[in-house]
Enzyme design. Structure first.
Site, short mmCIF file in Angstrom:
data_model
loop_
_atom_site.label_atom_id
_atom_site.label_comp_id
_atom_site.label_asym_id
_atom_site.label_seq_id
_atom_site.Cartn_x
_atom_site.Cartn_y
_atom_site.Cartn_z
CG ASP A 23 5.64 11.58 -0.42
OD1 ASP A 23 6.40 11.05 0.39
OD2 ASP A 23 4.43 11.71 -0.24
CG ASP A 38 1.27 11.05 6.22
OD1 ASP A 38 2.39 11.55 6.01
OD2 ASP A 38 0.60 10.50 5.35
C1 GAL Z 1 2.42 10.65 2.01
C2 GAL Z 1 2.49 12.08 2.48
C3 GAL Z 1 1.08 12.62 2.55
C4 GAL Z 1 0.45 12.51 1.19
C5 GAL Z 1 0.52 11.08 0.68
C6 GAL Z 1 0.01 10.96 -0.73
O1 GAL Z 1 3.69 10.10 1.94
O2 GAL Z 1 3.12 12.15 3.72
O3 GAL Z 1 1.09 13.96 3.01
O4 GAL Z 1 1.11 13.38 0.31
O5 GAL Z 1 1.83 10.60 0.73
O6 GAL Z 1 0.00 9.65 -1.18
#
Ligand code: GAL
Length: 739
Positions: free
Chosen positions: A491, A555
């Site tokens: 991430d 997301d």
């Molecule tokens: C976000 C990501 C999600 C998930 C989440 C976990 O940044 O886009 O898919 O992984 O973090 O905290």
């Protein structure tokens, strides 16, 4: 004659409250940053920028912004709201999606908050519709006067702010305590029928008594196919259950409307859902080999491949021409070992049972590139959010092995929420108490012939507030290697804290180059999945920094708005898809999702779900199921096991579809396939049935004579000058055209 309607349905619920409300959809102002004064009614926000809350703050002039932001609106709350309400004791403020955490102030007084300590990144990301209810006699409310509503947001990672389409203030009325629960699965009766039970529920002590009207309509003709009204009574702890049976008339969705009218108050609550319909043919008992035609691995690294095959068990597997170092287990179809020599190896796979024998040519490429076709698997996030644990992962792995791996599904990926909060004294990362033994869990997954994925972030913390890999990249890669990890989702969260603001391209690439370097030192094939939401047009450089895939968006959520705005905007990224390097428009939102411990049926209609899988396959996206795998209903399973659809995603040419036609009502996307044929998705973006035609002399079709309906796996007889197809609202016709 008793009319039996058949409905195939996926719940798309819309609740329509009949109470009056004050819309808050327009009139907001936004400032990024943070100040306690911004809660105050006397603060002058005249110079703040107006903001359109139908979209996130990224799209409203703050690309890539993480941190605090404040939204303010001036609104008169009329006392007529109270007069029109049956129950007059509380007021509800409905904010749209809030991403991630918020505090809400009315005239300077804090009236609600979500996400624990706003301002502390450890609150965990969660996005969703947010509603706050306060007593109508709360002195914070200035009835019939101007009120200042101020919302303080903290966001990290992906989209942020408040956004959506349903911002309003209304009285919490008698129906706000009622839900029409449509969560149960449809049951497919053997008389070509669909059965289901729904429940009327309340948490209030009020005793509801009235009528439940049940209506089935055909969205194509608007004809009412079935209608019935029953008495219904319920109170807290004593729900009312309504069970129905309807006939499956055609392969399409029908709309069911449930309307409960309370006799005393005269108020009503309406919920609609659509009915599911199955397109994928039932798999044959004869043996068939599915999955991609090609698989890549690096020389000397552990190799694991389960031959995906359907047919009545027991199946016996053979593989001729395997390179030295690999061996096949004839009973399970699992190929393991390691290959020392680089090269392209042509293998003939054979699967047999008592009903027949099937062979398939398969290429194993030992070289530098892995992930030659997009990953097919599961990821815990859209289902369980931070509540993922060892047991849920095992259930998912077992379900994948039993029900999906025969179609090529292979990755079991744990997203955020597995990490400890502190490193060991030697700096090593460990799992938290929800994952007692990561190595053992990975061994279990490998034993099923499946591969294991994990998640981290280049910052000190992940979006969920757990440990990130910052300054421990090599150590973490080593730990993943020791555990046997095969996939890393990496991430961006909290990396903004350790890199200059507004990072330029080299700064955007850096954390991924660092982790790539660390992974390259490990003697394992670890797929590298970048998750930085598409910043800096990552599709142009994701392959260069060694990504096997890269997220192109914020997301996804389980709404048509989210799905369509992501999926139909992949045209810029699409040309960059290539074997080993794919665009990732985010994970699937089919089945039961929830981003936390409690799940609900996806809010997509069944037609929208066909669109989702068709479009993602045309785009050559990784397909990562985001639902509770322990509860795969018949429709979802059917949706995910169509081998001809999956073959489009897994096509070895690895191209992304191009958008061919775009207008207000529909879009056509075309993907070139390795064998010279094309996959074409004809998508109805409107909310009405449409017949969409394409001239057979159109360059997209010219020279192609055979039209295959991919979902139904049968050729279409297309007479006349044009290819025409009737497409359901938000639905798709997916065809493969051949010479
Ligand atoms: C976000 C990501 C999600 C998930 C989440 C976990 O940044 O886009 O898919 O992984 O973090 O905290």
């Amino acid at each position: 004659m008793r009319k039996i309607l058949v409905l195939i349905f996926l719940a798309v619920g819309f609740l329509r409250a009949s109470a009056q409300d004050v819309s808050l959809n327009k009139g907001w102002k936004l400032a990024v940053g943070d100040s306690a004064q911004w809660a105050s009614p006397t603060f002058n926000d005249q110079h703040w920028a107006s903001v359109n809350v139908s979209q996130s703050w990224e799209q409203e002039g703050h690309p890539g912004y993480d941190g605090f932001g404040w939204y303010r609106i001036h609104v008169v709350i009329p006392s007529s709201l109270k007069e029109k309400a049956y129950v007059k004791d509380s007021l509800r403020i409905n904010l749209g999606t809030v991403d991630d955490n918020d505090e809400v102030y009315l005239n300077g007084k804090l009236i609600g908050r979500f996400g624990g300590k706003t301002g502390d990144i450890k609150t965990g990301s969660f996005y969703g519709p947010r509603t706050y209810t306060i007593a109508a006699n709360n002195p914070a409310i200035l009835w019939d006067k101007e009120n200042i509503l101020a919302v303080r947001i903290f966001d990290t990672g992906g989209d942020g702010g408040i956004y959506g389409s349903n911002f309003n203030i209304a009285m919490a009325d008698v129906m706000d305590h009622v839900s029409i629960n449509t969560e149960a699965d449809f049951d497919y009766g053997d008389r070509n029928s669909l059965n289901k039970s729904i429940k009327l529920l309340t948490t209030s002590q009020y005793s509801y008594q009235g009528k439940l009207a049940f209506k089935v309509t055909d969205p194509e003709t608007n004809a009412v196919l079935y209608e019935k009204t029953n008495d219904a009574a319920f109170t807290s702890g004593k729900p009312f259950t309504y069970t129905f049976e309807i006939a499956r008339l055609e392969k399409k969705s029908y709309t069911i409307t449930y309307t409960f009218t309370d006799q005393k108050s005269g108020k009503e609550l309406v919920r609609t859902e659509t009915t599911p319909y199955i397109l994928t043919p039932y798999p044959s008992a004869k043996p068939k080999i599915n999955g991609a035609d090609v698989f890549g691995a690096r020389a000397g690294n552990p190799f694991l491949y389960l031959i995906p095959a359907t047919g009545k068990k027991p199946l016996v597997y053979k593989a001729a021409g395997l390179p030295d170092g690999l061996k096949l287990d004839a009973a399970t179809g699992i190929i393991t070992g390691a290959v020392a020599q680089k090269g392209s190896y042509s293998v003939t796979l054979t699967v047999s049972n008592r009903l027949g024998v099937k062979t398939k040519n398969f290429t194993i490429v030992i070289g530098d590139n892995i992930g030659l076709t997009p990953a097919l698997g599961w990821n815990s996030w859209n289902a369980w959010g931070l509540s993922v644990d060892d047991k849920k992962v095992r259930i998912s792995a077992k379900a994948m092995a039993d029900r999906l791996s025969a179609h090529g599904w292979a990755y079991v990926n744990i997203d955020d929420g597995w990490e400890a909060e502190q490193r060991q004294a030697d700096g090593k990362i460990t799992a938290n108490s929800k994952f007692p033994d990561m190595k053992e869990l990975t061994d279990y997954v490998h034993g099923l012939g499946l591969r294991m994925g994990i998640y981290s972030s280049p910052g000190p913390r992940t979006c969920g507030g757990f440990l990130g890999s910052w300054q421990h990249e090599e150590q973490d890669a080593q730990t993943y290697g020791d555990w046997g990890i095969d996939y890393l989702k990496y991430d961006w969260c909290s990396y903004s804290e350790v890199t200059p603001a507004n990072p330029d391209l080299p700064a955007l690439k850096k954390p991924y180059q660092v982790m790539r370097g660390a992974l390259d030192k490990i003697n394992r094939d670890i797929m590298f999945s970048l998750c930085q939401y598409g910043w800096g047009d990552v599709w142009q450089w994701g392959a260069e920094v060694g990504g096997n895939s890269w997220r192109t968006t914020g997301d996804i959520q389980d709404t048509w708005r989210s799905l369509s705005s992501i999926g139909f905007n992949q045209d810029k990224a699409s040309p960059f898809a290539q074997p080993g390097h794919f665009n990732d428009p985010d994970m699937l939102v089919v089945g039961k999702v929830g981003w936390g411990p409690s799940l609900h049926n996806t809010r997509l209609t069944f037609d929208e779900q066909y669109t989702h899988i068709s479009l993602w396959s045309l785009l050559s996206s990784p397909l990562l199921i985001g639902c509770d795998m322990g509860h795969l209903d018949k429709f979802t399973l059917n949706l995910l096991t169509n081998d001809e659809v999956l073959a489009i995603d897994q096509d070895a040419l690895g191209k992304g579809a191009a958008r061919y036609i775009k207008n207000d009502r529909y879009q056509i996307w075309v993907k070139e396939l390795k064998d010279g044929s094309k996959a074409i998705g004809i998508f109805n973006l409107s909310d009405k049935y449409q017949t969409i035609s394409l001239d057979k002399n159109d360059p997209a079709l010219k020279g192609f004579t055979k039209f295959r309906d991919v979902w139904q796996q049968k050729f279409i007889v297309a007479t006349g000058k044009a290819f025409s197809t009737k497409v359901a609202p938000h639905g798709v016709t997916l065809i493969r055209v051949e010479k």
